[in-house]
Scaffold this active site. Sequence first.
Site, PDB file in Angstrom:
ATOM      1  N   GLY A  63       5.248   5.443 -13.451  1.00  0.00           N
ATOM      2  CA  GLY A  63       3.799   5.442 -13.472  1.00  0.00           C
ATOM      3  C   GLY A  63       3.323   6.846 -13.853  1.00  0.00           C
ATOM      4  O   GLY A  63       3.853   7.829 -13.346  1.00  0.00           O
ATOM      5  N   LYS A  91      53.444   6.317   7.199  1.00  0.00           N
ATOM      6  CA  LYS A  91      52.438   5.458   7.833  1.00  0.00           C
ATOM      7  C   LYS A  91      52.625   5.478   9.339  1.00  0.00           C
ATOM      8  O   LYS A  91      53.744   5.299   9.815  1.00  0.00           O
ATOM      9  CB  LYS A  91      52.575   4.028   7.303  1.00  0.00           C
ATOM     10  CG  LYS A  91      51.490   3.113   7.795  1.00  0.00           C
ATOM     11  CD  LYS A  91      51.948   1.718   8.163  1.00  0.00           C
ATOM     12  CE  LYS A  91      52.817   1.649   9.388  1.00  0.00           C
ATOM     13  NZ  LYS A  91      53.062   0.292   9.871  1.00  0.00           N
ATOM     14  N   ASN A 130      61.141  -0.878   9.256  1.00  0.00           N
ATOM     15  CA  ASN A 130      60.299  -1.077  10.445  1.00  0.00           C
ATOM     16  C   ASN A 130      59.810  -2.508  10.605  1.00  0.00           C
ATOM     17  O   ASN A 130      59.277  -2.855  11.648  1.00  0.00           O
ATOM     18  CB  ASN A 130      59.091  -0.127  10.398  1.00  0.00           C
ATOM     19  CG  ASN A 130      58.238  -0.345   9.170  1.00  0.00           C
ATOM     20  OD1 ASN A 130      58.737  -0.743   8.116  1.00  0.00           O
ATOM     21  ND2 ASN A 130      56.956  -0.092   9.281  1.00  0.00           N
ATOM     22  N   TYR A 131      60.013  -3.350   9.601  1.00  0.00           N
ATOM     23  CA  TYR A 131      59.401  -4.677   9.607  1.00  0.00           C
ATOM     24  C   TYR A 131      60.476  -5.736   9.447  1.00  0.00           C
ATOM     25  O   TYR A 131      61.262  -5.703   8.495  1.00  0.00           O
ATOM     26  CB  TYR A 131      58.393  -4.736   8.445  1.00  0.00           C
ATOM     27  CG  TYR A 131      57.573  -5.990   8.370  1.00  0.00           C
ATOM     28  CD1 TYR A 131      56.929  -6.500   9.499  1.00  0.00           C
ATOM     29  CD2 TYR A 131      57.402  -6.656   7.160  1.00  0.00           C
ATOM     30  CE1 TYR A 131      56.152  -7.644   9.419  1.00  0.00           C
ATOM     31  CE2 TYR A 131      56.627  -7.801   7.075  1.00  0.00           C
ATOM     32  CZ  TYR A 131      56.004  -8.296   8.218  1.00  0.00           C
ATOM     33  OH  TYR A 131      55.244  -9.426   8.141  1.00  0.00           O
ATOM     34  N   ARG A 160      16.973  -4.249 -12.380  1.00  0.00           N
ATOM     35  CA  ARG A 160      17.597  -3.454 -13.443  1.00  0.00           C
ATOM     36  C   ARG A 160      19.019  -3.006 -13.109  1.00  0.00           C
ATOM     37  O   ARG A 160      19.721  -2.490 -13.963  1.00  0.00           O
ATOM     38  CB  ARG A 160      16.696  -2.242 -13.766  1.00  0.00           C
ATOM     39  CG  ARG A 160      15.403  -2.635 -14.455  1.00  0.00           C
ATOM     40  CD  ARG A 160      14.346  -1.534 -14.400  1.00  0.00           C
ATOM     41  NE  ARG A 160      13.579  -1.567 -13.151  1.00  0.00           N
ATOM     42  CZ  ARG A 160      12.561  -0.762 -12.873  1.00  0.00           C
ATOM     43  NH1 ARG A 160      12.193   0.158 -13.753  1.00  0.00           N
ATOM     44  NH2 ARG A 160      11.911  -0.854 -11.728  1.00  0.00           N
ATOM     45  N   GLU A 179       0.875   2.393 -14.700  1.00  0.00           N
ATOM     46  CA  GLU A 179       2.291   2.034 -14.828  1.00  0.00           C
ATOM     47  C   GLU A 179       2.706   2.037 -16.298  1.00  0.00           C
ATOM     48  O   GLU A 179       1.897   1.710 -17.176  1.00  0.00           O
ATOM     49  CB  GLU A 179       2.543   0.648 -14.211  1.00  0.00           C
ATOM     50  CG  GLU A 179       2.406   0.619 -12.712  1.00  0.00           C
ATOM     51  CD  GLU A 179       3.274   1.661 -12.015  1.00  0.00           C
ATOM     52  OE1 GLU A 179       4.493   1.648 -12.219  1.00  0.00           O
ATOM     53  OE2 GLU A 179       2.722   2.504 -11.285  1.00  0.00           O
ATOM     54  N   THR A 201       4.704  -3.256  -4.772  1.00  0.00           N
ATOM     55  CA  THR A 201       4.750  -2.216  -3.734  1.00  0.00           C
ATOM     56  C   THR A 201       3.517  -2.260  -2.821  1.00  0.00           C
ATOM     57  O   THR A 201       3.621  -1.978  -1.622  1.00  0.00           O
ATOM     58  CB  THR A 201       4.872  -0.822  -4.376  1.00  0.00           C
ATOM     59  OG1 THR A 201       3.931  -0.727  -5.463  1.00  0.00           O
ATOM     60  CG2 THR A 201       6.260  -0.579  -4.938  1.00  0.00           C
ATOM     61  N   ALA A 207      12.289  -3.567  -0.269  1.00  0.00           N
ATOM     62  CA  ALA A 207      12.400  -5.026  -0.383  1.00  0.00           C
ATOM     63  C   ALA A 207      12.655  -5.478  -1.812  1.00  0.00           C
ATOM     64  O   ALA A 207      12.973  -6.644  -2.044  1.00  0.00           O
ATOM     65  CB  ALA A 207      11.128  -5.677   0.141  1.00  0.00           C
ATOM     66  N   ALA A 228      66.820  12.749   1.322  1.00  0.00           N
ATOM     67  CA  ALA A 228      66.199  12.013   0.209  1.00  0.00           C
ATOM     68  C   ALA A 228      66.519  10.533   0.322  1.00  0.00           C
ATOM     69  O   ALA A 228      67.626  10.151   0.651  1.00  0.00           O
ATOM     70  CB  ALA A 228      66.740  12.557  -1.108  1.00  0.00           C
TER      71      ALA A 228
HETATM   72  C1  UD1 Z   1       7.206   2.734  -8.702  1.00  0.00           C
HETATM   73  C2  UD1 Z   1       5.736   3.057  -8.919  1.00  0.00           C
HETATM   74  C3  UD1 Z   1       5.591   4.065 -10.066  1.00  0.00           C
HETATM   75  C4  UD1 Z   1       6.438   5.298  -9.771  1.00  0.00           C
HETATM   76  C5  UD1 Z   1       7.878   4.930  -9.470  1.00  0.00           C
HETATM   77  C6  UD1 Z   1       8.616   6.137  -8.976  1.00  0.00           C
HETATM   78  C7  UD1 Z   1       4.520   1.025  -8.341  1.00  0.00           C
HETATM   79  C8  UD1 Z   1       3.808  -0.171  -8.837  1.00  0.00           C
HETATM   80  N1  UD1 Z   1       5.021   1.850  -9.251  1.00  0.00           N
HETATM   81  O1  UD1 Z   1       7.688   2.077  -9.885  1.00  0.00           O
HETATM   82  O2  UD1 Z   1       4.229   4.447 -10.202  1.00  0.00           O
HETATM   83  O3  UD1 Z   1       6.375   6.171 -10.896  1.00  0.00           O
HETATM   84  O4  UD1 Z   1       7.947   3.919  -8.430  1.00  0.00           O
HETATM   85  O5  UD1 Z   1       9.980   5.875  -8.748  1.00  0.00           O
HETATM   86  O6  UD1 Z   1       4.572   1.230  -7.148  1.00  0.00           O
HETATM   87  N2  UD1 Z   1       9.488  -2.645  -3.430  1.00  0.00           N
HETATM   88  C9  UD1 Z   1       9.250  -3.492  -2.361  1.00  0.00           C
HETATM   89  N3  UD1 Z   1       8.613  -4.669  -2.600  1.00  0.00           N
HETATM   90  C10 UD1 Z   1       8.194  -5.065  -3.840  1.00  0.00           C
HETATM   91  C11 UD1 Z   1       8.457  -4.190  -4.918  1.00  0.00           C
HETATM   92  C12 UD1 Z   1       9.094  -2.992  -4.679  1.00  0.00           C
HETATM   93  O7  UD1 Z   1       9.597  -3.191  -1.234  1.00  0.00           O
HETATM   94  O8  UD1 Z   1       7.625  -6.157  -3.951  1.00  0.00           O
HETATM   95  C13 UD1 Z   1      10.218  -1.376  -3.179  1.00  0.00           C
HETATM   96  C14 UD1 Z   1      11.516  -1.310  -3.942  1.00  0.00           C
HETATM   97  O9  UD1 Z   1      12.601  -1.798  -3.150  1.00  0.00           O
HETATM   98  C15 UD1 Z   1      11.661   0.174  -4.247  1.00  0.00           C
HETATM   99  C16 UD1 Z   1      10.219   0.692  -4.247  1.00  0.00           C
HETATM  100  O10 UD1 Z   1       9.435  -0.309  -3.636  1.00  0.00           O
HETATM  101  O11 UD1 Z   1      12.393   0.849  -3.250  1.00  0.00           O
HETATM  102  C17 UD1 Z   1       9.712   0.948  -5.674  1.00  0.00           C
HETATM  103  O12 UD1 Z   1       9.777  -0.262  -6.405  1.00  0.00           O
HETATM  104  P1  UD1 Z   1      10.258  -0.321  -7.918  1.00  0.00           P
HETATM  105  O13 UD1 Z   1      10.190  -1.724  -8.368  1.00  0.00           O
HETATM  106  O14 UD1 Z   1      11.509   0.406  -8.081  1.00  0.00           O
HETATM  107  O15 UD1 Z   1       9.059   0.467  -8.603  1.00  0.00           O
HETATM  108  P2  UD1 Z   1       9.092   1.303  -9.960  1.00  0.00           P
HETATM  109  O16 UD1 Z   1       9.006   0.373 -11.094  1.00  0.00           O
HETATM  110  O17 UD1 Z   1      10.202   2.265  -9.942  1.00  0.00           O
HETATM  111 CA    CA Z   2      11.984   2.561  -8.651  1.00  0.00          CA
END
Ligand code: UD1
Ligand code: CA
Length: 457
Positions: free
Chosen positions: A141, A352, A387-388, A16, A156, A80, A11, A381
């Site tokens: 993390g 084509k 065709n069109y 980035r 983190e 997350t 989600a 050659a």
């Molecule tokens: C996360 C971990 C970190 C780990 C790293 C590995 C957390 C807080 N940190 O950091 O410890 O080392 O992944 O790759 O979990 N997502 C949601 N909803 C949200 C936020 C994120 O579904 O509200 C999903 C994102 O789409 C993504 C995944 O969770 O697929 C990880 O989120 P991301 O923001 O990339 O976390 P990282 O900063 O990479």
């Molecule tokens: Ca990530």
Amino acid sequence: MTGFTVLILAAGQGTRMCSDRPKVLHELAWLPILQHVIHAARSLDPEKILVVSGHGAEQVEQAFSGQGLSWVRQEEQKGTGDAVRCALPSLQAQSGNLLILAGDIPLIRAEILGQLYHSHSESGRPLSLLSTTLTHPAGYGRVVRGLDGQVQAIIEDRDANAEVRTICEINSGIYMVSLSHLSGWIHRLKNENVQGEYYLPDIVTMALGEGGVNAVHHEDFQSLEGINDRSQLARAEVVFRNRMVAKLMISGVTFTDPSSCWLAHDIKIGRDTVIAPHCILGPGVDIGPNCHIGPFCHLEESNIGPGVHIESFSHLNGAKVLGHNSVGPYARLRPGALLERGSKVGNFCEIKKSRIGEESKVSHLAYIGDADIGRKVNVGAGTITCNYDGKNKHKTVIEDGVFIGSDTQLIAPVRLGKNAVIAAGTSVSKDVPEGALAITRTLQKHIPDWHERKKKS
Ligand code: UD1
Ligand code: CA
């Protein structure tokens, strides 16, 4: 593997990536990042795969429709931990363990997940997490261990002090957790951190007093790297390509310079085929054995039979080349091009929606569109199928054994009967009977002494 469900977190905004497209829809080897994760999950045969969508949810759900996935929405991306909280109501009917995957770790291999599963079962602990060691762990993390080596917390990057930042063991973001413990922990999460988010890794600390944490360290750091920005995406593409090249080489395919080639996820190449440098083999490409694909070729959605030579700079999309053909250099085969056995399409020819029959030759500078060409036909050659007519496309039929001289226009719809001969420079607008010569050339005149007369005037 039995008794487990998969939850994929997808989600997040993907800030980035600096993109209008949701991060999980960016492609790796011509397949969305999230699709790679789904493939790995599916190969473990879980009871259910639940995906959390949020940012660009409709677009994401649409991209994976018809795959038997369950979806849950996280309306606001609050971290997350919050994403897992949103999923809990949809997991009420499930029991056993939950494998939590991040949608942005596309290089994950099913084998690693299998190891996590087994280690989790053997450990008897309610929470297992996958970790690895990176030379440059910035952004991840960190896994903080006590003097006894036991995991104490995940901190983190943004919340870490200088000392913690020196730790190179990182949290992969992949966990196996007992569902009966999970909901209690999730509801106790707090967002008191630099990002003001509910961090899923904080359940590690909670698990310590409730059965403990099983940290599974894996050597294969490349498979555990996440995609947060475009340089990580480009690096992942290289890793994925190298994996596929390694597999293909083991099965008997030669890559003269694998590092200059790009391969889609579903590439198929037969034994003793040689791929020269700088080839792009996109999706839907199936190349048979004993072929030679010259440098700088680009193929997509094409089937190439055995013993085919495709010379440099050829572009094939939607073509079928049945076997023992010669194509290029600089050939362009577009959708619906069918080259039957032993036929040849040479330089600067565009084909084509046309069949080129067995042993027929279109060797130089031709456009063949909407045509059906029989066996042993020679297309001279500069031959063009017209065709069109500005509104509709019309068909050209060229029967077996026809010989077409150079610089000929075939104004469709038109049929050239068996063994007909078309004189060079002819504009064919009427059907040519079997065995006839067609010629539309104006008679050549000579004006004598032209050069001398010009000088005098
Ligand atoms: C996360 C971990 C970190 C780990 C790293 C590995 C957390 C807080 N940190 O950091 O410890 O080392 O992944 O790759 O979990 N997502 C949601 N909803 C949200 C936020 C994120 O579904 O509200 C999903 C994102 O789409 C993504 C995944 O969770 O697929 C990880 O989120 P991301 O923001 O990339 O976390 P990282 O900063 O990479
Ligand atoms: Ca990530």
